[in-house]
Design a protein around this motif. Structure first.
Motif, short mmCIF file in Angstrom:
data_model
loop_
_atom_site.label_atom_id
_atom_site.label_comp_id
_atom_site.label_asym_id
_atom_site.label_seq_id
_atom_site.Cartn_x
_atom_site.Cartn_y
_atom_site.Cartn_z
N MET A 1 -1.45 -10.33 -7.69
CA MET A 1 -0.75 -11.03 -6.63
C MET A 1 -1.68 -11.84 -5.76
O MET A 1 -1.30 -12.78 -5.12
N THR A 2 -2.89 -11.38 -5.75
CA THR A 2 -3.75 -11.93 -4.71
C THR A 2 -4.29 -13.31 -5.01
O THR A 2 -4.93 -13.90 -4.15
N ASP A 3 -4.04 -13.81 -6.19
CA ASP A 3 -4.60 -15.14 -6.43
C ASP A 3 -3.81 -16.23 -5.71
O ASP A 3 -4.02 -17.41 -5.92
N LEU A 4 -2.92 -15.83 -4.82
CA LEU A 4 -2.23 -16.82 -4.00
C LEU A 4 -3.13 -17.33 -2.90
O LEU A 4 -2.85 -18.32 -2.25
N SER A 58 5.23 -12.25 -11.15
CA SER A 58 3.83 -12.64 -11.20
C SER A 58 3.54 -13.44 -9.95
O SER A 58 4.46 -13.86 -9.24
N ALA A 59 2.26 -13.63 -9.70
CA ALA A 59 1.88 -14.37 -8.50
C ALA A 59 2.52 -15.75 -8.50
O ALA A 59 3.04 -16.22 -7.48
N THR A 60 2.50 -16.40 -9.68
CA THR A 60 3.06 -17.73 -9.75
C THR A 60 4.57 -17.71 -9.49
O THR A 60 5.10 -18.57 -8.79
N PRO A 117 -0.32 -18.92 1.46
CA PRO A 117 0.74 -19.94 1.51
C PRO A 117 2.03 -19.38 0.92
O PRO A 117 1.99 -18.57 0.01
N GLY A 118 3.14 -19.82 1.47
CA GLY A 118 4.43 -19.39 0.92
C GLY A 118 5.09 -18.28 1.70
O GLY A 118 6.28 -18.08 1.63
N ALA A 152 6.10 -15.63 -7.67
CA ALA A 152 6.31 -15.38 -6.25
C ALA A 152 6.23 -16.68 -5.45
O ALA A 152 7.04 -16.92 -4.55
N VAL A 153 5.28 -17.54 -5.82
CA VAL A 153 5.18 -18.82 -5.12
C VAL A 153 6.39 -19.69 -5.45
O VAL A 153 6.92 -20.39 -4.58
N GLY A 180 10.09 -8.56 -4.60
CA GLY A 180 10.70 -8.36 -5.89
C GLY A 180 10.67 -6.94 -6.39
O GLY A 180 11.66 -6.42 -6.90
N GLU A 181 9.52 -6.29 -6.20
CA GLU A 181 9.35 -4.96 -6.77
C GLU A 181 10.33 -3.96 -6.17
O GLU A 181 10.86 -3.11 -6.87
N PRO A 212 10.45 -11.87 -8.44
CA PRO A 212 9.26 -12.50 -9.01
C PRO A 212 8.36 -11.44 -9.63
O PRO A 212 8.15 -10.39 -9.04
#
Lengths: 515, 361
Positions: free
Chosen positions: B1-4, A332-334, B74-75, A336-337, B226-227, A330
């Protein structure tokens, strides 16, 4: 080629009424989510995850998620253009020219070029995803830490045009962004920086918080401070042309090349495992500005400056799917979700996904084509609705923005502290506007700064502190060579002139007073 | 990433705690009758009196909505554990009250931990999902509160870790890799998740067991799974450490080779046959990325017993077994005093190794 056979069967799935409905729900939800500052696609998908777990329909779920992601990219431009309040980093570049267009009564044209550009970019990049996913992915994972550093440096040097009229002010803005990017845990060593001993600051300041603070809250405060001097309504609108007349013939002529160039920048950046959608928008903006015949119009509402970045951020989305689907990475953040969602449905994205779950993958890809069409059909008529927003009296309009901005930050971070930080940054944004500091470099610093630092230090750890790694690999060396070129080009006329023994002519530096 | 980050549940959770209790108290039967007036008056529920009354089995629990906190976005692993618990508890009718999952994101879970310890103290209806990662987070973030300040309930699940190298790597076994790591630590680029997390802990433990200096290991932290995958494929990393399922597809696809897994028995991580354990490779290291559940501190013995009983029931349920199978989680159940002893023992081990790596300074 059986790609087309697979794709056709994907279309067969997606065009079933129930999946069309999922796609429609997704794009509609995404569009509205994109319009609200702070609430991005990642958050929306995360919120919907538990719901879809119960639906037990992976294909429908992913069609909907892809719709949300795309829709948010379309919708994100709306508030940037109309109100100068982008909700996420990929829309910041759009706001620069888009808002100026709206101020000159050209909101319709700006929204239309954004929507059509998004459609063009989305469709072309989906085609690229369909045909070249695997080769692009294997190229993308060639990028090492040193290359990412070189790339970030190149982006940083290339987008200096965003610095604006005054070099000093621009650099101060950039430094502020770099500083904000430093706050929080250092990823490599786990040490806290500028957290003042509080747990709340350990994760740093979210770029979304910075953007909402600087733009939505800062703009609101600024408008409030000058309310007496402004006309009651936001902007007089150009008369509508009716029918398909969102764009004039001249607008079309000026838009189509930036759309294509934006796509060309956005797709590969999205495909890079540490790329993202924001950097290509800034690059596209800068490039369009350099290319423009009428440079004076930039900063006052040039349509190219909207068309390019908007195409770039939509193309980036299809790019993001490349490493996600082919390698399970992933970017991007999206994404990843979405990866988490794949795993919930016991689907493991990776090299075997195309073989193991072809139905799912091709339905997802087909849904991107369908989603783009749906989004165009949804967004063009919506323009008529969105521009009405401009007729709301200013005090009410901006009060509404403030409410949504506050809600957005709270929903995204679930923390009152972060809301307070956003307001603090908002006050800063007010003073920056008042003293004419450019805003975009702050965002640039906050995005590129941490990336540059992290990749640079990573490279040195990996190479045991040997700096020669930056020149020994061809890819890194070429990228760094481009950095040198990008720095020197503006000075070239002067250097040439001096070498020929003539005094420097009227050619200006990149940071010249009226650049 | 943190906007999750987000937590819809938390908005709902912010209503006065006494209110839902009062509404549902009317439906309680005989056993709970004594509590009813108390619930209506005091938010803490009837647990305090129940415990003081001596007979802990008489405590009725839950008497109102259970707030189950996932101290991450979440996730992720904690979130999916919390949501699986929520689903099992409510679908299986193990509780008549509802269960709300709230996400408190930040600082390796320590933000959630400090909230449970300070704000929810004494409230038995506040539970939190926790795990190995939080112990690391407490140490590396120098958190003012630690897991020992909560009321331990149970460990639930665990995932093995895996050590992988690219397919074209010269290392065929863990011994070869560790031999080089010992002889020439600078030649091995280790990579994995965040600094002080499970992956780095495993590298530290491995180095110790192999007689190498844990501090000399070159570990590069990456955010998200991923990274580090991309870094392993690009050639930046010599070896990567990760959750066992993370690399399954790349192992199956032949791009990556699994050298060892960190559990007690070898499992298949994509190659079609079980990978050897670290122990079988000759190093006395076992590390499970376990997850469990704790309750707020300061609750009565009776409340603690009632919560443990409830989680026991959850663990015994058919639906939980299905969840474990679907999510590929190992059953890792220890409850009550056993869980407390395990938490203490892991805290010590993890703190020690992180100190040796130099992250606890």
């Amino acid at each position: 080629m059986n790609v087309f056979g697979d794709l056709l069967s994907g279309f067969g799935t997606v065009l079933e009424p129930q999946y069309l409905l999922y796609a429609a729900i997704g794009v509609t939800l995404g569009t509205f989510v994109g319009v609200l500052p702070g609430i991005g696609p990642a958050l929306t998908i995360a919120l919907l995850l538990p719901v879809t777990f119960n639906l037990d329909d992976p294909i429908g779920t992913f069609i909907m998620f892809a719709g949300i992601y795309y829709g948010a990219m379309y919708g994100g431009s709306t508030t940037s253009i109309l109100l100068n309040t982008p909700g996420e980093s990929a829309s910041v570049a759009t706001a620069i020219e888009g808002y100026q267009m709206a101020r000159r009564g050209r909101a319709r044209a700006a929204l239309a070029t954004a929507a059509i550009g998004s459609f063009v970019a989305g469709t072309i990049s989906t085609l690229l995803l369909t045909l070249f996913a695997k080769p692009v992915a294997s190229l993308a994972v060639e990028f090492r830490a040193a290359d990412y550093f070189a790339l970030a440096l190149l982006a940083m040097v290339a987008v200096t045009a965003l610095v604006g009229r005054s070099l000093v002010r621009g650099l101060i803005s950039l430094s502020l962004g770099l500083f904000l990017g430093l706050v929080g845990l250092d990823e490599l060593t786990g040490q806290a920086r500028f957290s003042f001993g509080t747990l709340e600051l350990l994760d740093g300041i979210d770029v979304v918080v910075i953007i909402v603070g600087l733009f939505a809250i800062g703009e609101t405060l600024y408008v409030a401070s000058r309310l007496g001097q402004l006309p009651d309504r936001v902007t007089p609108l150009e008369p509508a042309r009716g029918g398909f007349g969102w764009l004039s013939r001249q607008d079309w002529a000026r838009s189509w090349r930036p759309w294509l160039r934006g796509t060309a920048v956005g797709f590969p950046f999205g495909a890079l495992p540490s790329g993202g959608a924001d950097i290509p928008t800034f690059l596209s903006y800068t490039y369009e500005r350099h290319r423009a015949k009428n440079k004076a119009e930039f900063g006052k509402g040039a349509i190219e400056g909207v068309a390019g970045p908007e195409a770039a951020n939509n193309a980036a989305f299809s790019g993001v799917l490349v490493p996600l689907l082919t390698l399970g990475i992933p970017t991007s953040a999206t994404a990843a979700v979405m990866l988490a969602a794949f795993q919930i449905f016991n689907v493991q994205p990776g090299p075997q996904l195309f073989d193991k779950s072809p139905e799912l993958v091709w339905a997802l890809i087909a849904s991107l084509y369908v989603g783009n069409v749906l989004l165009l059909l949804l967004n063009l008529p919506l323009i008529r609705l969105w521009v009405k927003v401009l007729q709301i009296p200013r005090p009410i309009l901006y009060a509404g923005i403030l409410v949504f901005a506050t809600l957005g930050v709270y929903a995204a971070t679930n923390s009152v502290t972060q809301v307070l930080i956003a307001y603090g940054i908002g006050v800063l944004g007010f003073f920056m506007r008042h003293f004419e500091f450019p805003i975009a470099p702050v965002i640039l610093g906050a995005i590129l700064g941490p990336m540059m630092e992290l990749q640079f230090r990573r490279t040195l750890v990996l190479s045991n502190g040997d700096l020669s790694v930056f020149v020994t690999r061809p890819l890194t060396a070429v990228l760094l060579g481009l950095v040198v070129v990008a720095v020197l080009v503006p000075f070239l006329p002067r250097i040439v002139a001096r070498l020929r023994g003539r005094p420097a002519t009227a050619e200006r530096l990149a940071f010249g007073e009226d650049d | 990433m943190t906007d999750l980050r987000n937590a819809p549940g938390r908005l709902a959770a912010s209503r006065p705690p006494g209110v839902p209790g009062r509404g549902t108290a009317g439906r309680r039967r005989v056993a709970a009758l004594a509590c009813v007036p108390l619930i209506a008056v005091a938010a803490a529920g009837c647990g305090d009196t129940g415990g003081a009354g001596g007979d802990s089995a008489a405590v009725k629990y839950p008497t109102r909505t259970i707030q189950l906190m996932a101290p991450a976005a979440p996730g992720g692993g904690w979130d999916s554990t919390a949501r699986a618990m929520q689903k099992t508890l409510t679908d299986g009718k193990l509780v008549t009250e509802s269960v709300e999952v709230t996400n408190v994101t930040g600082a390796g879970g320590t933000l959630g931990l400090s909230q449970l310890v300070t704000k929810n103290k004494g409230d038995a209806h506040h539970l939190m999902v926790t795990g190995l990662v939080m112990i690391g987070g407490v140490v590396t973030n120098k958190s003012p509160v630690n897991l020992g300040q909560t009321t331990p309930i149970a460990t639930l699940t665990a995932e093995q870790e895996v050590v992988v190298v690219p397919a074209n790597s010269k290392y065929q076994t863990l011994q070869e890799l560790m031999a080089d790591a010992k002889a020439n630590p600078g030649s091995i680029n280790w990579g994995g998740g965040s600094a002080g997390g499970t992956d780095q802990i495993l590298v530290g433990l491995l180095a110790k067991a192999a007689g190498a200096d844990p501090k000399a290991m070159k570990y590069v932290a990456y955010s998200g799974g991923g990274e580090s995958k991309a870094a392993l494929l690009s050639g930046d990393l010599t070896a990567a450490v990760s959750g066992a399922s993370e690399y399954a597809d790349l192992v199956a696809g032949g791009q990556v080779r699994a050298l060892a897994v960190s559990g007690a028995t070898g499992i298949d991580v994509g190659a079609g046959k079980p990978a050897p354990t670290i122990k079988e490779s000759g190093y006395d290291v076992e590390l499970m990325n376990w997850r469990g559940v704790v309750a707020a501190p300061g609750i009565s013995d009776g409340e603690r017993a009632a919560i443990i009983e409830l989680v026991d029931k959850l663990h015994a349920s058919e639906q939980w077994k299905q969840t474990l199978a679907a999510q590929k989680w190992d059953d890792f159940y220890r409850s009550g005093d056993e869980a407390k002893a395990y938490f203490d023992q892991e805290s010590k081990r993890i703190t020690d190794v992180l100190t040796e790596i130099g992250l606890a300074g």
